[in-house]
Design a protein around this motif. Sequence first.
Motif, PDB file in Angstrom:
ATOM      1  N   HIS A 103      12.313  -9.185 -21.706  1.00 47.40           N
ATOM      2  CA  HIS A 103      11.969  -7.622 -21.621  1.00 47.40           C
ATOM      3  C   HIS A 103      11.199  -6.994 -20.478  1.00 47.40           C
ATOM      4  O   HIS A 103      10.446  -6.203 -20.555  1.00 47.40           O
ATOM      5  N   CYS A 104      11.728  -7.767 -19.316  1.00 48.12           N
ATOM      6  CA  CYS A 104      10.822  -7.646 -18.085  1.00 48.12           C
ATOM      7  C   CYS A 104      12.127  -6.578 -17.237  1.00 48.12           C
ATOM      8  O   CYS A 104      13.064  -6.921 -16.848  1.00 48.12           O
ATOM      9  N   SER A 105      11.574  -5.352 -17.018  1.00 50.02           N
ATOM     10  CA  SER A 105      12.350  -4.576 -16.397  1.00 50.02           C
ATOM     11  C   SER A 105      12.541  -4.492 -14.763  1.00 50.02           C
ATOM     12  O   SER A 105      13.386  -4.493 -14.094  1.00 50.02           O
ATOM     13  N   ASN A 106      11.321  -4.983 -14.089  1.00 48.42           N
ATOM     14  CA  ASN A 106      11.196  -4.839 -12.855  1.00 48.42           C
ATOM     15  C   ASN A 106      10.126  -5.893 -12.400  1.00 48.42           C
ATOM     16  O   ASN A 106       9.133  -6.458 -12.869  1.00 48.42           O
ATOM     17  N   LEU A 107      10.542  -6.243 -11.300  1.00 48.72           N
ATOM     18  CA  LEU A 107       9.432  -7.277 -10.609  1.00 48.72           C
ATOM     19  C   LEU A 107       8.917  -6.625  -9.164  1.00 48.72           C
ATOM     20  O   LEU A 107       9.823  -6.053  -8.407  1.00 48.72           O
ATOM     21  N   ILE A 108       7.648  -6.492  -8.973  1.00 50.30           N
ATOM     22  CA  ILE A 108       7.128  -5.737  -7.581  1.00 50.30           C
ATOM     23  C   ILE A 108       6.778  -7.007  -6.804  1.00 50.30           C
ATOM     24  O   ILE A 108       5.714  -7.893  -6.746  1.00 50.30           O
ATOM     25  N   SER A 109       8.002  -7.421  -5.939  1.00 50.61           N
ATOM     26  CA  SER A 109       7.709  -8.324  -5.212  1.00 50.61           C
ATOM     27  C   SER A 109       6.756  -8.050  -3.625  1.00 50.61           C
ATOM     28  O   SER A 109       7.575  -7.307  -3.027  1.00 50.61           O
ATOM     29  N   VAL A 110       5.767  -8.439  -3.590  1.00 49.45           N
ATOM     30  CA  VAL A 110       4.749  -8.127  -2.308  1.00 49.45           C
ATOM     31  C   VAL A 110       5.151  -9.144  -1.162  1.00 49.45           C
ATOM     32  O   VAL A 110       5.650 -10.206  -1.361  1.00 49.45           O
ATOM     33  N   SER A 111       4.904  -8.617  -0.045  1.00 49.94           N
ATOM     34  CA  SER A 111       5.506  -9.519   1.215  1.00 49.94           C
ATOM     35  C   SER A 111       3.896 -10.045   2.150  1.00 49.94           C
ATOM     36  O   SER A 111       2.995  -9.521   1.769  1.00 49.94           O
ATOM     37  N   PHE A 112       4.266 -11.159   2.708  1.00 51.87           N
ATOM     38  CA  PHE A 112       3.018 -11.920   3.319  1.00 51.87           C
ATOM     39  C   PHE A 112       3.198 -11.698   5.002  1.00 51.87           C
ATOM     40  O   PHE A 112       2.243 -11.617   5.479  1.00 51.87           O
ATOM     41  N   ASP A 113       4.311 -11.239   5.406  1.00 53.79           N
ATOM     42  CA  ASP A 113       4.414 -11.085   7.061  1.00 53.79           C
ATOM     43  C   ASP A 113       5.681 -10.526   6.974  1.00 53.79           C
ATOM     44  O   ASP A 113       6.573 -10.207   6.143  1.00 53.79           O
ATOM     45  N   LEU A 114       6.258 -10.340   8.272  1.00 48.62           N
ATOM     46  CA  LEU A 114       7.543  -9.999   8.527  1.00 48.62           C
ATOM     47  C   LEU A 114       8.783 -10.580   8.139  1.00 48.62           C
ATOM     48  O   LEU A 114       9.735 -10.189   7.224  1.00 48.62           O
ATOM     49  N   GLU A 115       8.551 -11.996   8.054  1.00 47.53           N
ATOM     50  CA  GLU A 115       9.645 -12.989   7.635  1.00 47.53           C
ATOM     51  C   GLU A 115       9.950 -12.748   5.945  1.00 47.53           C
ATOM     52  O   GLU A 115      11.018 -12.580   5.618  1.00 47.53           O
ATOM     53  N   SER A 116       8.611 -12.693   5.461  1.00 50.05           N
ATOM     54  CA  SER A 116       8.462 -12.486   3.892  1.00 50.05           C
ATOM     55  C   SER A 116       9.069 -10.956   3.469  1.00 50.05           C
ATOM     56  O   SER A 116       9.973 -10.968   2.541  1.00 50.05           O
ATOM     57  N   CYS A 117       9.015 -10.189   4.295  1.00 53.37           N
ATOM     58  CA  CYS A 117       9.374  -8.667   4.095  1.00 53.37           C
ATOM     59  C   CYS A 117      11.006  -8.928   4.362  1.00 53.37           C
ATOM     60  O   CYS A 117      11.418  -8.210   3.313  1.00 53.37           O
ATOM     61  N   ASN A 118      11.541  -9.520   5.086  1.00 50.66           N
ATOM     62  CA  ASN A 118      12.925  -9.607   5.370  1.00 50.66           C
ATOM     63  C   ASN A 118      13.574 -10.487   4.187  1.00 50.66           C
ATOM     64  O   ASN A 118      14.281  -9.900   3.430  1.00 50.66           O
ATOM     65  N   LYS A 119      12.777 -11.249   3.642  1.00 49.26           N
ATOM     66  CA  LYS A 119      13.105 -12.012   2.316  1.00 49.26           C
ATOM     67  C   LYS A 119      13.177 -11.317   1.233  1.00 49.26           C
ATOM     68  O   LYS A 119      14.253 -11.277   0.351  1.00 49.26           O
TER      69      LYS A 119
END
Length: 257
Positions: free
Chosen positions: A30-46
């Motif tokens: 019953h998890c509707s969303n994951l807020i996936s935070v980023s580490f750097d630009l490469e992480s942002c892209n992923k």
Amino acid sequence: MERIVDAHIHLDHYSQEEIDLIMKELDQIHCSNLISVSFDLESCNKNLQLAKQFPKVKPAFGFHPEQEIPSYHEVAELLDWMSENRDEMVAVGEVGLPYYLRSENPQISIEPYIHLLDEFLKFAKKWDKPVVLHAVYDDAPIVCDLLEKHNIKDTHFHWFKGGSSTIERMMKNGYFISITPDVLYEEEIKQLVLKYPLDQMMVETDGPWRFEGKFSGKMTHPAMIHESVNMIAKLKNEDPSFVYKRLYENTKSFFRL
């Protein structure tokens, strides 16, 4: 088992096999969303690619402070990329100050990190984005100063730890915190839950960071949040259904989901 949102996870830091497993199991927990935070630009892209592949993933873009300060060119490139992709992001994050890095190496100057955080806060203010912060102990009052300077209200201190005066200041300013699964065994986190208003609280895993106690040796999974919610309800002496609903609504509202 009621609806949850993982308010802070580094989904891009899991293996592809682990990502596939987590995403496959979100509906059953019953998890509707994951807020996936980023580490750097490469992480942002992923994270952007993960969000395109999995609609339940909502990305935040930023630069994690517990690493070497980026060059001027790298900062400019990241901020330009974030501007171009601002419609895809739910928040600026993870950003903040390098408390643990400086604890290991006191020779590291905090000033460049303060300047970098100031740039991210200007970005958040310009584009009206919430901010996800890594700011604990002695660094938290510095971050509060910057938030007050820019008059930024939509602020989430993830996995917060700090003194009573800072906690009072954060509560007064309407800042949010999020609680990790270590609320089951860490007295400091339990005390924070007792002090902080439920109306300014969310829940997170910070996965793939691993936990101890009953979670020892296990891959960090959003399902662990259910244990956290029930412990929060117990500490607050509230009905679990009420706590589930409040935390869920807090998170959906904060990230404008």
